[in-house]
Enzyme design. Structure first.
Site, mmCIF file in Angstrom:
data_model
loop_
_atom_site.group_PDB
_atom_site.id
_atom_site.type_symbol
_atom_site.label_atom_id
_atom_site.label_comp_id
_atom_site.label_asym_id
_atom_site.label_seq_id
_atom_site.Cartn_x
_atom_site.Cartn_y
_atom_site.Cartn_z
ATOM 1 N N LYS A 182 0.864 -1.189 0.000
ATOM 2 C CA LYS A 182 0.000 0.000 0.000
ATOM 3 C C LYS A 182 0.894 1.230 0.000
ATOM 4 C CE LYS A 182 -1.691 2.931 2.821
ATOM 5 N NZ LYS A 182 -1.737 4.140 1.966
ATOM 6 N N GLU A 257 10.044 1.721 10.364
ATOM 7 C CA GLU A 257 11.050 2.749 10.018
ATOM 8 C C GLU A 257 10.326 4.076 10.173
ATOM 9 O OE1 GLU A 257 14.273 2.277 8.702
ATOM 10 O OE2 GLU A 257 14.118 0.139 9.025
ATOM 11 N N CYS A 291 13.231 11.811 6.557
ATOM 12 C CA CYS A 291 13.354 11.225 7.890
ATOM 13 C C CYS A 291 14.735 11.468 8.496
ATOM 14 C CB CYS A 291 13.044 9.740 7.842
ATOM 15 S SG CYS A 291 14.033 8.860 6.623
ATOM 16 N N GLU A 389 9.697 16.483 15.252
ATOM 17 C CA GLU A 389 10.088 16.348 13.848
ATOM 18 C C GLU A 389 9.231 17.330 13.051
ATOM 19 O OE1 GLU A 389 8.710 12.953 11.483
ATOM 20 O OE2 GLU A 389 10.759 12.676 10.760
HETATM 21 P P1 NAD Z 1 2.365 8.640 7.592
HETATM 22 O O1 NAD Z 1 2.678 7.936 8.854
HETATM 23 O O2 NAD Z 1 1.301 9.673 7.602
HETATM 24 O O3 NAD Z 1 1.930 7.596 6.461
HETATM 25 C C1 NAD Z 1 2.762 6.505 6.075
HETATM 26 C C2 NAD Z 1 1.915 5.437 5.429
HETATM 27 O O4 NAD Z 1 1.030 4.897 6.423
HETATM 28 C C3 NAD Z 1 1.015 5.941 4.293
HETATM 29 O O5 NAD Z 1 0.954 4.964 3.277
HETATM 30 C C4 NAD Z 1 -0.324 6.087 4.990
HETATM 31 O O6 NAD Z 1 -1.437 6.023 4.109
HETATM 32 C C5 NAD Z 1 -0.293 4.901 5.932
HETATM 33 N N1 NAD Z 1 -1.215 4.972 7.083
HETATM 34 C C6 NAD Z 1 -1.823 6.059 7.614
HETATM 35 N N2 NAD Z 1 -2.631 5.698 8.646
HETATM 36 C C7 NAD Z 1 -2.506 4.352 8.780
HETATM 37 C C8 NAD Z 1 -3.052 3.393 9.683
HETATM 38 N N3 NAD Z 1 -3.901 3.727 10.645
HETATM 39 N N4 NAD Z 1 -2.689 2.100 9.549
HETATM 40 C C9 NAD Z 1 -1.795 1.721 8.593
HETATM 41 N N5 NAD Z 1 -1.260 2.593 7.703
HETATM 42 C C10 NAD Z 1 -1.600 3.894 7.797
HETATM 43 O O7 NAD Z 1 3.743 9.252 7.061
HETATM 44 P P2 NAD Z 1 4.035 10.152 5.773
HETATM 45 O O8 NAD Z 1 3.532 11.545 6.004
HETATM 46 O O9 NAD Z 1 3.614 9.444 4.529
HETATM 47 O O10 NAD Z 1 5.638 10.144 5.791
HETATM 48 C C11 NAD Z 1 6.366 10.962 6.612
HETATM 49 C C12 NAD Z 1 6.887 10.230 7.844
HETATM 50 O O11 NAD Z 1 7.599 9.075 7.434
HETATM 51 C C13 NAD Z 1 7.885 11.061 8.632
HETATM 52 O O12 NAD Z 1 7.661 10.900 10.013
HETATM 53 C C14 NAD Z 1 9.236 10.453 8.231
HETATM 54 O O13 NAD Z 1 10.253 10.667 9.170
HETATM 55 C C15 NAD Z 1 8.872 9.025 8.061
HETATM 56 N N6 NAD Z 1 9.811 8.332 7.176
HETATM 57 C C16 NAD Z 1 10.700 7.441 7.739
HETATM 58 C C17 NAD Z 1 11.637 6.788 6.940
HETATM 59 C C18 NAD Z 1 12.634 5.826 7.542
HETATM 60 O O14 NAD Z 1 13.275 5.080 6.795
HETATM 61 N N7 NAD Z 1 12.796 5.801 8.850
HETATM 62 C C19 NAD Z 1 11.656 7.020 5.551
HETATM 63 C C20 NAD Z 1 10.751 7.923 5.020
HETATM 64 C C21 NAD Z 1 9.821 8.558 5.847
#
Ligand code: NAD
Length: 493
Positions: A182, A257, A291, A389
């Site tokens: 997804k 992650e 991130c 963050e």
């Molecule tokens: P997000 O947590 O809003 O969403 C991530 C994914 O989770 C999306 O596909 C979203 O649709 C899905 N999601 C949302 N609610 C959910 C639920 N209840 N159950 C399961 N899935 C759900 O994050 P974002 O805004 O897409 O990305 C930014 C965040 O990601 C930042 O905090 C960043 O630091 C982190 N990030 C971490 C890494 C890493 O490798 N550590 C890499 C990239 C981004």
């Protein structure tokens, strides 16, 4: 040459068991290009039945073909996938830029780096091995074997759609697992184009399935699905916690992650020109929506003023503009809502007493919303801008007098994703890096890497590791086998 916006909206179908499925009467999500403020694509908002269908296709493919496909055959498919990515690099970079707002030059570099990951994992697919124990004496020998964990649910974020996928998927496929993906509903196109590339590369049907849609519906259904063996989640710490909670339904393995609040420690004996350039890159890369963004600047007091002046001068030269312009270095903020959130943090910084030295305002060079690189000084470790963050091009400057103080400031965070140290004194630089509680560390550089080494977080930045051989083994179960040689010594005579 600068590409133009698409004439019509790209309407994506979703992909299960090698079949493209039309949305029909399901609702759709329309994606507005962050850099241009116009709709460019849409995806189907899939439902629970779609998740079930994808999981059963992945299960079937796992049981009937992929788990037993030899490593050499998996490897050849991954190599063909890498070639397929390079053949369609321009098309994929175009869609990545339109949906994320990142500069096209950066998108191209990320797609190319993604191909690299498939090539690296192709080698690893042939090299998975276990252990033997020849230490029990002459009547027993022990084996430890690895086998794929099963069906993996992969949930990815919007900020690096294709490279984050590449840091996970080829290693998962190399391990012999099948996948239900997804992607973020905002940035699904490249993951969908990739279904076509994998199909042409010869990946058997059902091994890679893409269910588009929202997190609370599709992501949640995957996280608590009884027939998914492992979830690999990349995203915010808050959502990661929800995924972990939902995973209890069948005690599936979870890899997380998550977010970061990463220190850049700069000593007076660093090459300051290099450090200024690295810090500017580390905070502006992906407009700070990264991130591993170096958002906490911890500078030795004796050079702090000089460093700040050099940094502000450097930041004034960053080319902010239309993400489709090949010369652009920093693009747009992902949504107006997120832009407002970043501006809220900037206000908070001011109201909590930090000094705004530069930036702090928005601009709109090509229709979307952009934020000028922002530097705060006089920040104390307890201020909100030093702890949360922000996920934007905002850096907080703090100063230190001693090495011990620098280490303690760097460690003063709930996160543990990344850390950078700048010093030409190798004893000092490595001494500080040894103390960092972070999964990705850099000395005299920041935000670089490759598929060979593992990545992941300490503390609230996550669990598990991606990439490298560890990134393959992450998706495998371990089995202990004891084999008796010769006749059994009977328990009942
Ligand atoms: P997000 O947590 O809003 O969403 C991530 C994914 O989770 C999306 O596909 C979203 O649709 C899905 N999601 C949302 N609610 C959910 C639920 N209840 N159950 C399961 N899935 C759900 O994050 P974002 O805004 O897409 O990305 C930014 C965040 O990601 C930042 O905090 C960043 O630091 C982190 N990030 C971490 C890494 C890493 O490798 N550590 C890499 C990239 C981004």
């Amino acid at each position: 040459m600068k590409q133009t916006l698409p004439i019509t909206t790209r309407e994506n179908n979703f992909f299960i068991n090698d079949v493209w499925i039309e949305g029909g009467d399901r609702e759709r999500f329309e994606r507005v290009s962050p850099g241009h403020g116009v709709v460019v694509s849409s995806v189907t908002l899939c439902g629970l039945a779609d998740v079930d269908l994808a999981v059963s296709a992945a299960r079937q493919a796992f049981e009937t073909i992929w788990a037993e496909t030899p490593g050499a055959a998996r490897s050849r498919i991954l190599i063909r996938a890498a070639n397929g990515i390079r053949d369609r690099l321009d098309e994929m970079a175009y869609w990545e830029t339109l949906e994320t707002g990142k500069p096209i030059s950066q998108a191209k570099a990320e797609i190319d780096a993604a191909a690299d990951h498939y090539e690296a994992a192709a080698g690893m697919a042939r090299m998975v091995s276990g252990e033997t124990y020849n230490t029990y004496g002459e009547s027993m020998i022990g084996l430890v074997t690895k086998q794929p964990i099963g069906v993996v649910g992969l949930i990815t974020p919007w900020n690096f759609p294709f490279i984050v996928l590449a840091e996970r998927l080829p290693f998962i496929l190399a391990a012999g697992c099948t996948v239900v993906l997804k992607p973020s509903e905002m940035t699904s196109t490249t993951s969908l184009i990739f279904a076509d590339i994998l199909n042409k590369a010869g990946l058997p049907k059902g091994v890679y399935n893409v269910v588009t849609g929202s997190g609370p519906v599709v992501g949640e259904a995957m996280s608590n699905h009884p027939d998914i063996d492992m979830i690999s989640f990349t995203g915010s710490t808050a959502v990661g916690e929800r995924v972990l909670e939902a995973s209890k339904s069948n005690l599936k393995k979870v890899g997380l992650e998550l977010g970061g609040k990463n220190p850049q420690v700069i000593f007076a004996d660093a090459n300051l020109e290099d450090a200024v350039d690295g810090v500017a890159f580390g905070m502006c890369f992906n407009a700070g929506q990264c991130c591993v963004s170096g958002s906490r600047l911890i500078i030795e007091a004796s050079i702090a003023e000089d460093f700040k002046a050099k940094l502000i001068e450097k930041l004034s030269k960053v080319k902010i503009g239309d993400p489709l312009d090949p010369d652009t270095q920093m693009g747009a903020i992902v949504t107006p809502k997120h832009c407002k959130k970043i501006l809220g943090y900037i206000e908070k910084g001011k109201s909590e007493g930090a000094t705004l030295d530069s930036g702090g305002e928005t601009m709109s060079p090509s229709g979307g919303e952009f934020i000028v690189p922002t530097v705060f000084s006089g920040v104390t470790p307890k201020m909100t801008i030093a702890r949360d963050e922000i996920f934007g091009p905002v850096v907080s400057v703090m100063t230190f007098e001693t090495v011990e103080e620098a280490i303690s400031m760097a460690l003063d965070t709930e996160y543990g994703l990344a850390a950078s140290v700048w010093s030409k004194n190798i004893d000092k630089a490595l001494g500080v890096i040894r103390k960092m509680r972070a999964g990705r560390c850099w000395v005299n550089t920041t935000i670089i890497g490759g598929p060979e080494q593992p990545m992941g977080g300490f503390k609230r930045s996550g669990t598990g590791r991606e990439c490298g051989m560890m990134g393959v083994e992450e998706y495998m179960e371990t089995k202990s086998i004891h084999i008796v040689l010769g006749d059994r010594e009977h328990w009942i005579s």
